[in-house]
Design a protein around this motif. Structure first.
Motif, PDB file in Angstrom:
ATOM      1  N   GLY A 503       0.807  -1.217   0.000  1.00 24.47           N
ATOM      2  CA  GLY A 503       0.000   0.000   0.000  1.00 24.47           C
ATOM      3  C   GLY A 503       0.841   1.267   0.000  1.00 24.47           C
ATOM      4  N   LYS A 504       0.199   2.360  -0.345  1.00 25.67           N
ATOM      5  CA  LYS A 504       0.875   3.656  -0.451  1.00 25.67           C
ATOM      6  C   LYS A 504       1.356   4.123   0.916  1.00 25.67           C
ATOM      7  N   LYS A 505       2.585   4.647   0.959  1.00 27.33           N
ATOM      8  CA  LYS A 505       3.156   5.186   2.194  1.00 27.33           C
ATOM      9  C   LYS A 505       3.567   6.637   1.967  1.00 27.33           C
ATOM     10  N   SER A 506       3.731   7.367   3.056  1.00 22.45           N
ATOM     11  CA  SER A 506       4.071   8.790   2.958  1.00 22.45           C
ATOM     12  C   SER A 506       5.541   8.985   2.599  1.00 22.45           C
ATOM     13  N   PHE A 507       5.853  10.204   2.190  1.00 21.08           N
ATOM     14  CA  PHE A 507       7.238  10.557   1.870  1.00 21.08           C
ATOM     15  C   PHE A 507       8.139  10.381   3.090  1.00 21.08           C
ATOM     16  N   LEU A 508       7.627  10.788   4.264  1.00 19.72           N
ATOM     17  CA  LEU A 508       8.423  10.667   5.490  1.00 19.72           C
ATOM     18  C   LEU A 508       8.713   9.207   5.827  1.00 19.72           C
ATOM     19  N   PHE A 509       7.766   8.322   5.527  1.00 20.71           N
ATOM     20  CA  PHE A 509       7.977   6.892   5.776  1.00 20.71           C
ATOM     21  C   PHE A 509       9.191   6.395   4.993  1.00 20.71           C
ATOM     22  N   TRP A 510       9.322   6.825   3.743  1.00 20.05           N
ATOM     23  CA  TRP A 510      10.397   6.321   2.890  1.00 20.05           C
ATOM     24  C   TRP A 510      11.703   7.100   3.049  1.00 20.05           C
ATOM     25  N   LEU A 511      11.657   8.230   3.767  1.00 21.70           N
ATOM     26  CA  LEU A 511      12.852   9.054   3.875  1.00 21.70           C
ATOM     27  C   LEU A 511      14.015   8.290   4.488  1.00 21.70           C
ATOM     28  N   TRP A 512      13.767   7.553   5.583  1.00 26.08           N
ATOM     29  CA  TRP A 512      14.828   6.793   6.238  1.00 26.08           C
ATOM     30  C   TRP A 512      15.354   5.682   5.341  1.00 26.08           C
ATOM     31  N   TRP A 513      14.443   4.969   4.672  1.00 25.30           N
ATOM     32  CA  TRP A 513      14.877   3.851   3.829  1.00 25.30           C
ATOM     33  C   TRP A 513      15.649   4.345   2.613  1.00 25.30           C
ATOM     34  N   ARG A 514      15.235   5.486   2.077  1.00 27.15           N
ATOM     35  CA  ARG A 514      16.021   6.060   0.978  1.00 27.15           C
ATOM     36  C   ARG A 514      17.438   6.406   1.455  1.00 27.15           C
ATOM     37  N   ALA A 515      17.524   7.011   2.624  1.00 28.26           N
ATOM     38  CA  ALA A 515      18.836   7.389   3.160  1.00 28.26           C
ATOM     39  C   ALA A 515      19.722   6.159   3.333  1.00 28.26           C
ATOM     40  N   CYS A 516      19.145   5.087   3.854  1.00 24.87           N
ATOM     41  CA  CYS A 516      19.926   3.860   4.061  1.00 24.87           C
ATOM     42  C   CYS A 516      20.314   3.215   2.740  1.00 24.87           C
ATOM     43  N   TRP A 517      19.337   2.997   1.860  1.00 23.82           N
ATOM     44  CA  TRP A 517      19.605   2.275   0.618  1.00 23.82           C
ATOM     45  C   TRP A 517      20.516   3.052  -0.328  1.00 23.82           C
ATOM     46  N   PHE A 518      20.360   4.371  -0.376  1.00 20.49           N
ATOM     47  CA  PHE A 518      21.143   5.158  -1.328  1.00 20.49           C
ATOM     48  C   PHE A 518      22.515   5.553  -0.789  1.00 20.49           C
ATOM     49  N   PHE A 519      22.633   5.683   0.519  1.00 19.55           N
ATOM     50  CA  PHE A 519      23.895   6.238   1.031  1.00 19.55           C
ATOM     51  C   PHE A 519      24.475   5.479   2.219  1.00 19.55           C
ATOM     52  N   ILE A 520      23.758   5.431   3.344  1.00 21.58           N
ATOM     53  CA  ILE A 520      24.349   4.928   4.599  1.00 21.58           C
ATOM     54  C   ILE A 520      24.812   3.482   4.464  1.00 21.58           C
ATOM     55  N   THR A 521      23.913   2.591   4.025  1.00 24.11           N
ATOM     56  CA  THR A 521      24.248   1.165   3.966  1.00 24.11           C
ATOM     57  C   THR A 521      25.366   0.867   2.972  1.00 24.11           C
ATOM     58  N   PRO A 522      25.292   1.345   1.721  1.00 20.60           N
ATOM     59  CA  PRO A 522      26.406   1.046   0.809  1.00 20.60           C
ATOM     60  C   PRO A 522      27.742   1.616   1.272  1.00 20.60           C
ATOM     61  N   CYS A 523      27.718   2.811   1.886  1.00 25.33           N
ATOM     62  CA  CYS A 523      28.972   3.396   2.376  1.00 25.33           C
ATOM     63  C   CYS A 523      29.571   2.540   3.495  1.00 25.33           C
ATOM     64  N   LEU A 524      28.728   2.065   4.405  1.00 26.81           N
ATOM     65  CA  LEU A 524      29.218   1.212   5.483  1.00 26.81           C
ATOM     66  C   LEU A 524      29.763  -0.104   4.941  1.00 26.81           C
ATOM     67  N   ILE A 525      29.094  -0.669   3.942  1.00 22.69           N
ATOM     68  CA  ILE A 525      29.589  -1.916   3.346  1.00 22.69           C
ATOM     69  C   ILE A 525      30.959  -1.698   2.716  1.00 22.69           C
ATOM     70  N   VAL A 526      31.131  -0.559   2.040  1.00 22.51           N
ATOM     71  CA  VAL A 526      32.430  -0.251   1.425  1.00 22.51           C
ATOM     72  C   VAL A 526      33.512  -0.144   2.493  1.00 22.51           C
TER      73      VAL A 526
END
Length: 633
Positions: A503-526
């Motif tokens: 189902g549809k979620k708000s922008f704020l709901f996805w803000l954390w996951w975008r931050a993790c998937w696009f930046f935080i998680t890949p940087c930590l893996i590197v």
């Protein structure tokens, strides 16, 4: 007539016209009548928890917590769980559930990276070989526990044995060893004390009886037949549990996924009632916690690595298990339940382990650090030794090794299911009606490949494979996975796919996951990957170094897995049509087969007309660029 009409309607809606033969292992009530679904949400959750909660939760996490500041280690551990573990687990679960495919076909979303899926399956295949052997160790020790006293409770009279219940200390007087004492009542000056290395009874039993360990990888020796028979039994148990795929394994996990918690609680209750248990718990996570450890980068690296590996991310198992969910299953909630249960199990197991080790240290009147070991040493030497000191020791030993058996079986179930699912997805017409035969064949192959690991040099092979295949290679595969999903397929496109399911979620709901998937998680893996490579050490076992050819074999396994990614990419580029640039662009876009498995779930976004339009864009460079950019924005 009414029944015929309903069956016709159901087949029209839920069956894919590309496949006409229904899998005999699929139930009539399944939403997906071709691949099948979990019989209930409980079976999926128990299977996934059983897969995530592995032997590392029992024998690796408690040692890491003890080594890295005790209770202080929980701070970096749960931080890493939030920023790497949960986001990646959520991503893999959603990825597999959306298209209802295994880790190879799932890369129809980004065909150029299909080698990542092949690499995941290859890692699972190789790891399953030695994981089966560890299950065999647990079986052997469980059977050996049906004796009183336990066979490792005292030294055995074996030739060339150097076994003692207490470390031996000699006094060096004018360069001559003139007398010996036990460590407790030696009166030698500290500078003149020489401790002679000896084996404890449990070490002697592990090396000389259970493993019949040779001097090194060069000395293979014969097959240790009691281990080979236990390995055969392990293979038979796994094959029997998976004979109907998730339909049979889903019933087995009601026991195998819950029984370990019963045993952990029993051992914990027994442990905390023992004298010296408090000392063990304080060293694990109590007053001995060292908050200054948080300033050491190594502690954060260990926390991130443990989080990553304990959740089995990058193996393909999470995607495979999720692929059998119904389309609208809320995998977001599932990710939290599984990951937090996994973390809680690690912490709980540590209390059960260290309470009894504390009693052992008190019994022997030695510091707790003298009895703590890691991994194999903890599971098959230190803890069995501690259990042998308890009243009714066979009972506690049987419970402990039966727990290890069930924990190992759950992870092995998922590993076999990864391989079976990939073959069924790739060749449905050949294997759909032969799932049982395919499962038996895979289990048989794993048994034969595991025989070198039950020779006298077997423990060296197990350590070698674990060091080279189940290490930093998984970090590379996970990094490529998150790059493929977020930067090539498109993170926002992926989010829209998830919203089709939950189902549809708000922008704020996805803000954390975008931050993790696009930046935080890949940087930590590197960061973890670079650190792992910089600090890389050649694996060894019990101080025995591997020969050059052994290390070469290990590196060959690593290189082979990683080379699968560019090899598959080059193969697809060669097979594609058009100019080199057009081929590359087409392989960075989803194929026609990328969509929800059932027509009823495809909606407007994945309608046949929309797919044809999307495929036509591949022939128009400017349109293709716009499609890719729009998936990112």
């Amino acid at each position: 007539m009414r029944e015929y009409s309903w069956n016709s309607f159901k087949n029209l809606i839920f069956r894919n016209p590309a496949v006409v033969n229904q899998d005999p292992h699929v139930d009539n009530g399944d939403e997906n009548t071709e691949r099948g679904n979990w019989a209930s949400k409980r079976e999926y959750m128990l299977s996934t928890i059983g897969y995530a909660v592995g032997l590392g939760n029992i024998w690796r996490f408690p040692y890491l917590a003890y080594k890295n500041g005790g209770g202080a280690f929980l701070i970096p551990y749960f931080v890493m769980l939030v920023v790497t573990g949960i986001p990646l687990f959520f991503l893999e679960s959603a990825f597999g559930q959306f298209c209802s495919q295994g880790p190879i076909n799932i890369w129809r979303s980004v065909p150029i990276l299909q080698g990542v899926g092949v690499g995941m399956v290859m890692v699972t295949l190789i790891v399953s070989i030695y994981y089966n052997v560890i299950i065999a160790y647990s079986l052997y020790y469980m059977f050996a526990s049906f004796q009183f006293p336990l066979p490792w409770s005292s030294c055995l009279s074996l030739p060339d044995s150097n076994c003692s219940t207490t470390p031996q200390v000699y006094c060096n007087v004018s360069g001559v060893l003139v007398t010996n004492w036990t460590q407790e009542n030696t009166t030698c000056p500290s500078s003149d004390t020489i401790t002679v290395p000896v084996q404890s009874p449990s070490e002697q039993y592990w090396d000389r009886v259970a493993l019949q360990r040779s001097s090194g990888l060069d000395e293979t020796g014969p097959v240790v037949w009691h281990l080979a028979l236990c390995l055969l039994l392990s293979s038979l148990i796994v094959a029997a549990a998976l004979i109907r795929g998730i339909k049979s394994s889903g019933k087995v996990v009601y026991f195998t996924a819950t029984f370990p918690y019963v045993v952990i609680l029993i051992l914990l209750i027994r442990g905390v009632t023992l004298e010296g248990a408090r000392d063990g718990i304080e060293f694990y996570i109590g007053s001995q916690s060292n908050l200054t450890k948080l300033t050491e980068a190594q502690v954060w690296k260990d926390a991130a690595t443990q989080t990553f590996y304990s959740l089995s991310i990058g193996w393909g198992g999470v995607m495979t298990l999720a692929s059998y969910n119904t389309f609208h299953n809320n995998m977001f909630k599932d990710a939290f339940v599984v990951t937090l249960t996994n973390a809680g199990t690690s912490v709980l197991a540590g209390f059960a382990i260290f309470s009894i080790l504390g009693h052992m240290a008190h019994f022997q009147q030695v510091p707790i650090e003298k009895v703590v070991k890691a991994e194999f040493g903890l599971a098959f030497i230190a803890y069995p030794d501690a259990l042998s000191k308890l009243p009714i020791s066979p009972l506690w030993s049987i419970l402990f090794f039966f727990m290890l058996l069930t924990v190992g079986l759950d992870s092995q179930f998922a590993g076999i299911e990864v391989m079976t699912t990939c073959l069924l997805d790739a060749f449905p017409q050949i294997f759909k009606s032969k799932r049982a035969l395919l499962t038996v064949a895979i289990s048989s192959v794993l048994y034969l490949l595991g025989l070198p690991c039950v020779t006298r040099a077997g423990i060296y092979w197990v350590t070698l494979i674990d060091g080279f295949v189940a290490g930093w290679v998984l970090l590379v595969l996970a990094l490529l996975e998150i790059i493929g999903v977020c930067y090539i397929y498109g993170g926002n496109r992926f989010i829209k796919d998830i919203e089709m399911m939950i189902g549809k979620k708000s922008f704020l709901f996805w803000l954390w996951w975008r931050a993790c998937w696009f930046f935080i998680t890949p940087c930590l893996i590197v960061v973890i990957l670079i650190w792992s490579l910089v600090s890389l050490e050649s694996p060894s076992y019990s101080g025995v170094q591997f020969p050059e050819w052994g290390l070469a074999v290990g590196w060959c396994m690593t290189v082979f897995i990683l080379l699968l990614v560019p090899i598959v990419a080059v193969y697809k580029l060669v097979k594609a049509e058009g100019s080199p640039w057009k081929r590359l662009k087409s392989l960075c876009s989803p194929t026609e087969e990328w969509h929800p498995y059932l027509d009823i779930h495809r909606g407007e976004r994945y309608s046949e007309q929309r797919i044809r339009l999307r495929m036509s864009h591949k022939t128009k460079p400017e349109a293709n660029v716009n499609v890719i950019l729009s998936s990112w924005l």
